[in-house]
Design an enzyme around this catalytic site. Sequence first.
Site, PDB file in Angstrom:
ATOM      1  CB  CYS A   1     127.885  85.832  19.524  1.00 61.49           C
ATOM      2  SG  CYS A   1     128.566  85.317  17.927  1.00 61.49           S
TER       3      CYS A   1
ATOM      4  CD  GLU B   1     128.553  35.473   2.655  1.00 66.24           C
ATOM      5  OE1 GLU B   1     128.016  35.840   3.710  1.00 66.24           O
ATOM      6  OE2 GLU B   1     128.731  34.285   2.368  1.00 66.24           O
TER       7      GLU B   1
ATOM      8  CB  CYS C   1     129.207  89.456  16.498  1.00 64.42           C
ATOM      9  SG  CYS C   1     127.641  88.769  17.077  1.00 64.42           S
TER      10      CYS C   1
ATOM     11  CB  CYS D   1     124.732  84.464  17.468  1.00 63.33           C
ATOM     12  SG  CYS D   1     125.123  86.169  17.073  1.00 63.33           S
TER      13      CYS D   1
ATOM     14  CE  LYS E   1     132.933  39.375  11.132  1.00 64.58           C
ATOM     15  NZ  LYS E   1     132.366  40.277  12.122  1.00 64.58           N
TER      16      LYS E   1
ATOM     17  CE  LYS F   1     136.893  42.993  12.139  1.00 71.46           C
ATOM     18  NZ  LYS F   1     136.419  42.425  13.342  1.00 71.46           N
TER      19      LYS F   1
ATOM     20  CB  CYS G   1     126.874  87.646  13.809  1.00 72.75           C
ATOM     21  SG  CYS G   1     127.969  86.296  14.204  1.00 72.75           S
TER      22      CYS G   1
ATOM     23  CG  ASP H   1     129.829  46.465  13.261  1.00 74.59           C
ATOM     24  OD1 ASP H   1     129.910  45.469  13.995  1.00 74.59           O
ATOM     25  OD2 ASP H   1     130.434  47.533  13.470  1.00 74.59           O
TER      26      ASP H   1
ATOM     27  CE1 TYR I   1     126.598  33.914   9.461  1.00 76.19           C
ATOM     28  CE2 TYR I   1     126.120  36.266   9.482  1.00 76.19           C
ATOM     29  CZ  TYR I   1     126.454  35.099  10.153  1.00 76.19           C
ATOM     30  OH  TYR I   1     126.627  35.124  11.497  1.00 76.19           O
TER      31      TYR I   1
END
Length: 673
Positions: A409, A115, A412, A427, A117, A315, A433, A119, A227
């Site tokens: 910016c 199964e 540019c 910008c 696991k 894990k 630019c 979190d 579970y």
Amino acid sequence: MSDASSRARLESLREQLHEHSHRYYVLDEPSIPDAEYDRLFRELQELEEQHPEWRSDDSPTRRVGGAPLAAFSQVRHETPMLSLDNAFSEQELRDFDARIRGRLESERPLGYVCEPKLDGIAVSLLYVDGVLVRGATRGDGQTGEDISENVRTIQSIPLKLKGESWPSELEVRGEIYMPRAGFEKLNTEAREQGSKTFVNPRNAAAGSLRQLDSRITAKRPLEMCCYGVAVAGDSWFERHSDALARLADWGFRVNAEMAVVEGVDACVDYYHRLLSRRDHLSYDIDGIVFKVDDVALQQKLGFVSRAPRWAIAHKFPAQEETTVLRDVEFQVGRTGAVTPVAKLKPVFVGGVTVSNATLHNFDEIDRLGVKIGDTVVVRRAGDVIPQIVQVVLARREASVRDIAVPACCPVCNSELERAPGEAVLRCTGGLVCAAQRKEAIKHFASRKAMDIDGLGDKLVEQLVDAGLIETMADLYKLSLDQLVELERMGKKSAENLLAALTASKDTSFARFLYALGIREVGEATALNLAQHFQTLDALAEASEESLLEVADVGPIVASHIHSFFASDHNREVIRQLRDCGVCWPEVVSRSDTDQPLAGQTWVLTGNLESMTRSQAKEKLQTLGAKVAGSVSSKTDCLAAGANAGSKLRKAEELGISIINEAELLALFDREKL
Ligand code: 5U1
């Protein structure tokens, strides 16, 4: 209505709503529209208001939450909630298997249940005579907190068990978690409102369950996956897998990835298979739990300290790690948005080495309180780009320095502006630019836009840097002589690129609109605009008011579209593109009722010979279908090209209609697409 018939109606409404919730939240198979569910729900609420004496803890109306509590009370777990031993390598998993087979004096491979696991937060649910009476956190395994009011708000937790035959007292164990999409949405909203974000879905789930006001929990996208069971007295199950099957019968969600296998080699295979799919799951998992399936063998093996000898968690690599923020660079995007990008000391996280992470915007930097030189927590999970989620203040050194907000910016030197209410600095250089030009051209060439094969991001940068192109229209003016001069560009590649450019000129109006990169105009909006206005001239001349008539277009999007076409520069680029031969077939108008696939969900899979998958997707959308990426019970039809694999198998299992490429083409032909 007499009291007796009101009461009968109330019972019937509760039954119907329980059934529909189960179909919607556990089976993912809704059988009535949401509006119908809401109508039944309101009717039940009204009846309960008229008859407060009939209110009950197992009523679906309890899912909206109730008055805030002063504190959580303590709950003693009759059967302790155990923890799990971990294996951090394949060898440790094999050692576990060898150890228990030794204890059992068994030469034969053992049957294991595998199964994922999850979190999340481990909880226990207590059902007495089939009714949920208590929900509790794990706490220290012996004593937890009573979170009954909060668990009742979670739609995938049954308030009443389904079926007839269950133990009079049943304790169900599982994990309450927040799916990634819900977590991202919650954090995006928090960022927009300037409130605190959660570090990861697990913390978000924990924070949501810890609310004394269950009405807040009710608004959080929480789910539960079960579970295990703890039943006093007679043994109800011979196998753990039987227990999981019964849990599903009683109305609980159990993990769809669960598998029963024989022997440790199969466990190792399962681990690798799921690890390779980890990023594509809709929730975070941190490993795989392997459990001996045979309950009699479990009992023989017993426990050591607080963990069972018959189970182990293998894990996965961590999705969060600490590293050092070395510097911050500023990236300018297609729309001028300046994004701070964290330059990190490379760290292995979520299965890859990460050296860059997004910091989103300057509000996020303030919220995190992060400085250059800090030790930070980086999270990389799923398809989401790596992010800095926390600063480890305990490890801050005196040498750290503030992240300076750029004055202009970085590409540019144009001024930066911050629109009222926006966290983003932009910008103001527009196409002056180079960064914005590059990003606009990359977007124009991308697969879902003009789909120019072979024109990747690096090549666009090379072309702009070499001064060969300034706008997207310049792409179609490139010559073979110019291209072969570029570094790493051979004659063959240059010829291929020119051929791809020519092929891309034949497009659709919707693709062209999307390719222009108008702010907030994604694929779906482009399709709606194309359908609504049908011609570029009509769209370019549209007032903001008439733009608002288009599905998905609100005032902000309307204003972006309007100002895009008001720009002389943009009009000139469009004129040049059309002069270079970019064209599309006339758009056939379709009203909503004229959309033969309206309300249907389609999935495309396999290789199509006559068109690309994104062309097929666009045509299906024009016919009103929603095109999804995976097959589920909600899919109406799967269009399968050559070499279709798992999606085709799943559709066959679920009995979903399947058509081949010839049938798909015939459909498009019939609909004059
Ligand atoms: N999937 C799954 N997660 N999980 C966590 N199964 C499972 N089993 C657990 C725990 C703590 O414990 C039992 C083996 C006792």
